[in-house]
Scaffold this motif. Structure first.
Motif, mmCIF file in Angstrom:
data_model
loop_
_atom_site.group_PDB
_atom_site.id
_atom_site.type_symbol
_atom_site.label_atom_id
_atom_site.label_comp_id
_atom_site.label_asym_id
_atom_site.label_seq_id
_atom_site.Cartn_x
_atom_site.Cartn_y
_atom_site.Cartn_z
ATOM 1 N N MET A 1 -9.950 -0.079 1.090
ATOM 2 C CA MET A 1 -8.818 -0.912 1.454
ATOM 3 C C MET A 1 -9.169 -1.718 2.680
ATOM 4 O O MET A 1 -9.860 -1.249 3.517
ATOM 5 N N LEU A 2 -8.660 -2.882 2.835
ATOM 6 C CA LEU A 2 -9.159 -3.719 3.901
ATOM 7 C C LEU A 2 -8.216 -4.840 4.271
ATOM 8 O O LEU A 2 -7.502 -5.351 3.452
ATOM 9 N N THR A 3 -8.207 -5.169 5.499
ATOM 10 C CA THR A 3 -7.450 -6.324 5.931
ATOM 11 C C THR A 3 -8.394 -7.493 6.001
ATOM 12 O O THR A 3 -9.527 -7.335 6.356
ATOM 13 N N ALA A 4 -7.927 -8.670 5.699
ATOM 14 C CA ALA A 4 -8.880 -9.746 5.600
ATOM 15 C C ALA A 4 -8.779 -10.767 6.706
ATOM 16 O O ALA A 4 -9.564 -10.733 7.621
ATOM 17 N N ARG A 5 -7.832 -11.663 6.635
ATOM 18 C CA ARG A 5 -7.877 -12.835 7.504
ATOM 19 C C ARG A 5 -7.093 -12.694 8.799
ATOM 20 O O ARG A 5 -7.273 -13.480 9.699
ATOM 21 N N ARG A 6 -6.196 -11.731 8.846
ATOM 22 C CA ARG A 6 -5.340 -11.618 10.031
ATOM 23 C C ARG A 6 -5.941 -10.630 11.011
ATOM 24 O O ARG A 6 -6.295 -9.529 10.662
ATOM 25 N N GLY A 103 -5.082 -2.798 0.150
ATOM 26 C CA GLY A 103 -6.415 -3.177 0.580
ATOM 27 C C GLY A 103 -7.160 -4.008 -0.442
ATOM 28 O O GLY A 103 -6.795 -4.073 -1.614
ATOM 29 N N ASN A 104 -8.225 -4.643 0.001
ATOM 30 C CA ASN A 104 -9.013 -5.510 -0.863
ATOM 31 C C ASN A 104 -9.591 -4.785 -2.064
ATOM 32 O O ASN A 104 -9.641 -5.316 -3.167
ATOM 33 N N ALA A 105 -10.059 -3.550 -1.831
ATOM 34 C CA ALA A 105 -10.760 -2.820 -2.879
ATOM 35 C C ALA A 105 -9.807 -2.243 -3.916
ATOM 36 O O ALA A 105 -10.250 -1.766 -4.961
ATOM 37 N N THR A 106 -8.515 -2.289 -3.651
ATOM 38 C CA THR A 106 -7.548 -1.672 -4.558
ATOM 39 C C THR A 106 -6.508 -2.698 -5.017
ATOM 40 O O THR A 106 -6.688 -3.351 -6.025
ATOM 41 N N ALA A 107 -5.415 -2.849 -4.273
ATOM 42 C CA ALA A 107 -4.392 -3.814 -4.673
ATOM 43 C C ALA A 107 -4.964 -5.230 -4.743
ATOM 44 O O ALA A 107 -4.612 -6.011 -5.635
ATOM 45 N N GLY A 108 -5.842 -5.566 -3.821
ATOM 46 C CA GLY A 108 -6.456 -6.889 -3.839
ATOM 47 C C GLY A 108 -7.261 -7.125 -5.099
ATOM 48 O O GLY A 108 -7.208 -8.200 -5.702
ATOM 49 N N LYS A 131 12.676 -8.004 6.468
ATOM 50 C CA LYS A 131 12.686 -6.601 6.875
ATOM 51 C C LYS A 131 11.320 -6.113 7.334
ATOM 52 O O LYS A 131 11.219 -5.112 8.045
ATOM 53 N N LEU A 132 10.269 -6.811 6.924
ATOM 54 C CA LEU A 132 8.908 -6.382 7.239
ATOM 55 C C LEU A 132 8.322 -7.223 8.368
ATOM 56 O O LEU A 132 8.406 -8.446 8.353
ATOM 57 N N SER A 133 7.716 -6.561 9.323
ATOM 58 C CA SER A 133 7.015 -7.290 10.372
ATOM 59 C C SER A 133 5.793 -7.973 9.776
ATOM 60 O O SER A 133 5.340 -7.642 8.679
ATOM 61 N N ALA A 134 5.227 -8.908 10.505
ATOM 62 C CA ALA A 134 4.059 -9.641 10.010
ATOM 63 C C ALA A 134 2.893 -8.702 9.739
ATOM 64 O O ALA A 134 2.148 -8.877 8.757
ATOM 65 N N GLY A 135 2.712 -7.707 10.595
ATOM 66 C CA GLY A 135 1.612 -6.778 10.418
ATOM 67 C C GLY A 135 1.751 -5.933 9.180
ATOM 68 O O GLY A 135 0.791 -5.732 8.427
ATOM 69 N N VAL A 136 2.937 -5.412 8.944
ATOM 70 C CA VAL A 136 3.180 -4.619 7.745
ATOM 71 C C VAL A 136 2.992 -5.483 6.501
ATOM 72 O O VAL A 136 2.414 -5.058 5.503
ATOM 73 N N ALA A 137 3.452 -6.717 6.587
ATOM 74 C CA ALA A 137 3.357 -7.619 5.436
ATOM 75 C C ALA A 137 1.920 -7.975 5.101
ATOM 76 O O ALA A 137 1.622 -8.362 3.960
ATOM 77 N N THR A 138 1.016 -7.867 6.052
ATOM 78 C CA THR A 138 -0.381 -8.225 5.823
ATOM 79 C C THR A 138 -0.966 -7.490 4.629
ATOM 80 O O THR A 138 -1.708 -8.055 3.826
ATOM 81 N N THR A 139 -0.636 -6.226 4.477
ATOM 82 C CA THR A 139 -1.217 -5.435 3.390
ATOM 83 C C THR A 139 -0.599 -5.772 2.032
ATOM 84 O O THR A 139 -1.066 -5.294 1.006
ATOM 85 N N ALA A 140 0.451 -6.580 2.034
ATOM 86 C CA ALA A 140 1.166 -6.905 0.800
ATOM 87 C C ALA A 140 0.735 -8.227 0.188
ATOM 88 O O ALA A 140 1.038 -8.501 -0.965
ATOM 89 N N ARG A 141 0.009 -9.037 0.947
ATOM 90 C CA ARG A 141 -0.322 -10.394 0.507
ATOM 91 C C ARG A 141 -1.831 -10.536 0.267
ATOM 92 O O ARG A 141 -2.646 -10.057 1.067
ATOM 93 N N ASN A 145 -8.933 -14.635 -4.008
ATOM 94 C CA ASN A 145 -10.127 -13.793 -4.053
ATOM 95 C C ASN A 145 -9.797 -12.311 -3.867
ATOM 96 O O ASN A 145 -10.695 -11.477 -3.776
ATOM 97 N N GLY A 146 -8.501 -11.992 -3.765
ATOM 98 C CA GLY A 146 -8.100 -10.612 -3.572
ATOM 99 C C GLY A 146 -8.271 -10.132 -2.147
ATOM 100 O O GLY A 146 -8.314 -8.926 -1.894
ATOM 101 N N VAL A 147 -8.355 -11.066 -1.206
ATOM 102 C CA VAL A 147 -8.539 -10.724 0.204
ATOM 103 C C VAL A 147 -7.178 -10.685 0.890
ATOM 104 O O VAL A 147 -6.362 -11.595 0.760
ATOM 105 N N MET A 148 -6.965 -9.631 1.633
ATOM 106 C CA MET A 148 -5.661 -9.337 2.201
ATOM 107 C C MET A 148 -5.312 -10.212 3.402
ATOM 108 O O MET A 148 -6.179 -10.615 4.147
ATOM 109 N N GLY A 149 -4.021 -10.478 3.578
ATOM 110 C CA GLY A 149 -3.547 -11.141 4.780
ATOM 111 C C GLY A 149 -2.859 -12.469 4.557
ATOM 112 O O GLY A 149 -2.005 -12.864 5.331
#
Length: 435
Positions: A1-6, A103-108, A131-141, A145-149
């Motif tokens: 799982m991974l965060t990408a651009r943020r 994360g990138n390797a799963t939901a991404g 309802k979601l802060s920007a940080g929490v939302a990062t894992t949802a977007r 290319n399936g890269v998070m953020g």
């Protein structure tokens, strides 16, 4: 799982505010809609975990609002969903809504493969983004290319999480070992582990067949790392060297702990559930794992216990929680959206917090449980110092299995630390985006 651009500094700060963010008004669906239909729900939380308790309440709320709808719930194991999701979601057996790893390797990866529904419209319509802060939302977007953020919303998280050291205080007192305080140093914790090992007690609960062992390895590396190191590993910023000081220390120390008896050399085949049970059953003095165990320990532990953050490290494993995702082939998407909406309600979020979880949309004044306050307080400490470093398997697809396999070799002694790190380097380089 991974965060990408943020950058995680923004994520951590936002998670801090998001953990106790007040809920906004979300749209309710018509109470009788969907009559005669079935909502197929999958998740892998046990009934007495904080999430399990909250989501069971959400099911009750859903049934009350949709009396003509049958809820068909299946509890799936983490490993089961991890390994079979791409195949199942591409079939007629797909559920309507399911918990899935972020994360990138799963939901991404699933979003890139076209297996998940783009929830962007529902997110805006129902006010989940408020309802979601920007940080929490990062894992949802995820982008194309399936890269998070950035990009479209493919999931909705309704809790946050982080890893900590769980301490069985009764076992410490039984064996005459000083109980580590929240301010304990790594030297003090190591001395405690050594004392237990000399008394014939394996101090650390571990599960080499699943995620616990690799999380010990990653935390050891994090204790010698900084934010730029995390950015390099998780965000592809710069070259990643698995033979650097942090990874070398982690592999060498892990192997040394096995030799010293801090980690059992028999734990290579142990599942995560068994590792947690060994702590619940009072067999293990210490267990390093995530806050997802907190609610269960709160209800099942029959002994005095406490928690502390990993000593001597500003960084620890943590992020938003797993995601509610709606498979592309789901039959009843509107019902799935309604269920997600209920899990984001103030009632369910407050219950989650008081049951030992870290809510993302709760009413702070409603969180009255002392242990809940402690849990969220330590999360505040970690996120406030930009200490959330995500998880070791996030960077590339398939890396989870590689980490399990290679960490098992450190447990059994079938490979030297240097060889294990070389194998990790090869797998990482193969899966990471080419520059």
């Amino acid at each position: 799982m991974l965060t990408a651009r943020r950058r995680p500094v923004a994520i951590a700060a936002a998670l801090l505010s998001g953990a106790l963010l007040l809920t906004a008004c979300g749209g309710d669906s018509d109470g009788g809609s969907g009559d005669g239909k079935t909502l197929k729900l999958w998740h892998y939380e046990t009934a007495d975990s904080a999430m399990g308790i909250a989501w069971n309440e959400a099911v009750k709320e859903f049934k009350a609002k949709h009396p003509g709808v049958k809820v068909e719930f299946e509890e799936k194991g983490f490993e089961q969903i991890q390994k079979t999701a791409p195949m199942v979601l591409n079939s007629s057996d797909a559920p309507d809504v399911m918990e899935y790893n972020k994360g990138n390797a799963t939901a991404g990866l699933l979003s890139k493969q076209g297996l998940l529904t783009d929830l962007s419209g529902e997110v805006t319509k129902r006010g989940w983004d408020k309802k979601l802060s920007a940080g929490v939302a990062t894992t949802a977007r995820y982008d194309t290319n399936g890269v998070m953020g950035t990009g479209a919303w493919y999931g909705v998280p309704n809790y946050a999480e982080y890893a900590m050291v769980y301490v069985n205080k009764d076992l410490f007192e039984k064996y005459g070992v000083p109980v580590p305080k929240p301010s304990a140093t790594m030297a003090e914790l190591t001395a405690a582990m050594d004392a237990f090992a000399r008394k014939g007690v394996t101090p650390l609960a571990d599960g080499g067949a699943e995620y616990p062992a690799q999380q010990y390895l990653y935390q050891l590396a994090l204790s010698k790392a900084d934010r730029s190191w995390v950015d390099g590993y998780q965000l592809y910023k710069g070259k990643v060297d698995f033979h650097d000081a942090a990874w070398t220390y982690a592999a060498d120390t892990f192997a040394d702990w096995v030799k010293k008896g801090y980690l059992s050399d028999k734990s290579s085949s142990t599942k995560a559930e068994d590792a947690g049970l060994s702590f619940i059953q009072g067999k293990s003095p210490l267990f390093f794992s995530g806050s997802w165990w907190y609610g269960r320990f709160k209800s099942e532990n029959k002994f005095d216990w406490d928690t502390l953050l990993w000593p001597g490290s500003k960084l620890t494993l943590g992020s938003s929680g797993n995601l509610w995702v709606v498979p592309k082939g789901a039959e009843n998407k509107e019902l799935a959206y309604d269920f997600i909406d209920i899990t984001m309600s103030k009632k369910v979020q407050n219950l989650l917090g008081n049951s030992g979880g870290i809510p993302v949309a709760a009413d702070a004044s409603a969180l009255t449980d002392p242990r809940a306050k402690r849990l969220i307080g330590d999360f505040t400490t970690v996120s406030g110092r930009d200490g959330l470093a995500f998880y070791p398997d996030w960077p590339v697809p398939g890396f989870y299995d590689v980490l399990v396999s290679e960490t098992q070799k450190l447990i059994t002694g079938s490979a030297k630390p240097d060889a294990v790190l070389s194998a990790l380097q090869s797998a990482y380089d193969k899966g990471a985006p080419k520059k």
